[in-house]
Enzyme design. Structure first.
Site, mmCIF file in Angstrom:
data_model
loop_
_atom_site.group_PDB
_atom_site.id
_atom_site.type_symbol
_atom_site.label_atom_id
_atom_site.label_comp_id
_atom_site.label_asym_id
_atom_site.label_seq_id
_atom_site.Cartn_x
_atom_site.Cartn_y
_atom_site.Cartn_z
ATOM 1 C CG ASP A 11 48.699 34.036 35.756
ATOM 2 O OD1 ASP A 11 49.154 34.319 36.882
ATOM 3 O OD2 ASP A 11 48.373 34.902 34.928
ATOM 4 C CB SER A 12 45.956 35.148 39.078
ATOM 5 O OG SER A 12 46.332 36.056 38.060
ATOM 6 N N GLY A 44 48.178 39.675 42.684
ATOM 7 C CA GLY A 44 49.254 40.635 42.942
ATOM 8 C C GLY A 44 49.034 41.600 44.080
ATOM 9 C CB CYS A 74 51.771 33.572 37.968
ATOM 10 S SG CYS A 74 51.246 34.837 39.131
ATOM 11 C CG ASN A 75 56.534 37.656 36.484
ATOM 12 O OD1 ASN A 75 57.726 37.643 36.272
ATOM 13 N ND2 ASN A 75 55.645 37.685 35.500
ATOM 14 C CB THR A 76 52.246 37.388 41.639
ATOM 15 O OG1 THR A 76 52.192 38.594 40.885
ATOM 16 C CG2 THR A 76 51.800 37.639 43.054
ATOM 17 C CD GLU A 153 42.232 37.627 34.758
ATOM 18 O OE1 GLU A 153 41.272 36.841 34.777
ATOM 19 O OE2 GLU A 153 43.370 37.313 34.377
ATOM 20 C CB CYS A 184 52.676 41.325 35.703
ATOM 21 S SG CYS A 184 50.984 40.682 35.751
ATOM 22 C CB THR A 185 52.415 36.311 32.775
ATOM 23 O OG1 THR A 185 51.420 36.058 33.775
ATOM 24 C CG2 THR A 185 53.726 35.690 33.212
ATOM 25 C CG HIS A 186 47.510 39.407 33.766
ATOM 26 N ND1 HIS A 186 47.965 38.492 34.673
ATOM 27 C CD2 HIS A 186 46.168 39.251 33.716
ATOM 28 C CE1 HIS A 186 46.934 37.805 35.162
ATOM 29 N NE2 HIS A 186 45.828 38.248 34.584
HETATM 30 N N1 DGL Z 1 50.059 37.290 35.935
HETATM 31 C C1 DGL Z 1 50.542 37.315 37.260
HETATM 32 C C2 DGL Z 1 51.968 37.794 37.351
HETATM 33 O O1 DGL Z 1 52.736 37.479 36.470
HETATM 34 C C3 DGL Z 1 49.592 37.737 38.349
HETATM 35 C C4 DGL Z 1 48.856 39.002 38.192
HETATM 36 C C5 DGL Z 1 47.828 39.113 39.277
HETATM 37 O O2 DGL Z 1 47.041 38.177 39.431
HETATM 38 O O3 DGL Z 1 47.846 40.134 39.988
HETATM 39 O O4 DGL Z 1 52.384 38.416 38.280
#
Ligand code: DGL
Length: 255
Positions: A11-12, A44, A74-76, A153, A184-186
């Protein structure tokens, strides 16, 4: 081949660790290496092309190190890059994560659904197709949350500024939706703060579906480990230094 036979997860930054936790719970005997691209987070608010380029270089690196499968946690990055990556690396299972609209729309009593995600996830075709496929008969409201992943983060998630930021994006819908998709996984790491703002409604994320899909793909290709011992979980970051790895461990162990 430092990670020969491992499953590579990326992921990011810290967000994908919410998916990793579910992967480890589902497949406890597998070895995992988690790569966080904290130097380039957040993804994102970047262009699709930038996210494809960053994702491709992580996949190259993980494959060079011997992983047997990849999870884009990561969804993005899944929205931006999964189709291209699967075409270019057809010999390896590549599993992505998508906003959990399907389970949300299938859950009983849910008509009005709020989808929180990064601006790019909500803009790309993949999400539009998902919303068309599962959204009919429901009201699906998109809530882009620019800056929220970047704030997560930094850790220290109990600080009031995190709840204030969430309230800016979704406060208008408080008490007025039946469920929330964490696209978003965050965002899984701030689920209590999201509930405090929106009310006591079910939250849906893609982690469990991703874990089941990984299990299916490994089984289909005969790639499941034969080991009965607990697997190893290792963390790697694009940001040098031990502090980032410590942060990843904290998120992995968060109650
Ligand atoms: N965690 C990621 C997601 O699921 C990316 C969030 C990001 O880096 O902006 O989209």
């Amino acid at each position: 081949m430092r990670y020969s036979g491992y499953i590579g997860v990326f992921d990011s930054g810290v967000g994908g660790i919410s998916v990793l936790r579910e992967l480890v719970a589902t497949l406890p005997n597998e070895d995992f290496v988690y790569f966080g691209d904290s130097v380039n987070a957040p993804y994102g608010e970047k262009s699709r092309e930038q996210v494809v380029r960053l994702s491709r270089s992580i996949v190259d690196r993980l494959l060079d190190e011997g992983v047997k499968a990849i999870v884009i946690a990561c969804n993005t990055a899944t929205s931006a890059a999964a189709t291209e990556l699967r075409a270019d690396y057809a010999h390896v299972p590549i599993i992505g994560v998508e906003p959990a609209l399907k389970p949300a729309t299938l859950a009983s009593g849910i008509k009005r659904i709020l989808v929180m995600a990064t601006p790019i996830t909500l803009r790309l075709d993949k999400y539009q197709q998902l919303a068309e496929k599962w959204g009919s008969g429901h009201e699906v409201i998109s809530a882009p949350c620019p800056g929220l992943a970047a704030r997560i983060e930094q850790g220290n998630l109990d600080s009031p500024d995190v709840s204030e930021l969430i309230a800016q994006f979704i406060g208008d819908y408080a008490g007025n939706v039946d469920g929330v998709v964490l696209g978003c996984t965050h965002y899984a790491f701030v689920a209590p703060q999201i509930r405090a703002v929106i009310g006591d409604v079910p939250l849906f994320d893609g982690a469990h579906g991703t874990a089941l899909q990984l299990q299916r793909k490994l089984a289909e290709r005969g790639l499941m480990t034969k080991s009965g011992d607990p697997g190893i979980v290792e963390f790697v970051s694009s940001k040098p230094g031990e502090a980032e790895i410590q942060l990843y461990r904290q998120f992995f162990e968060m109650a």
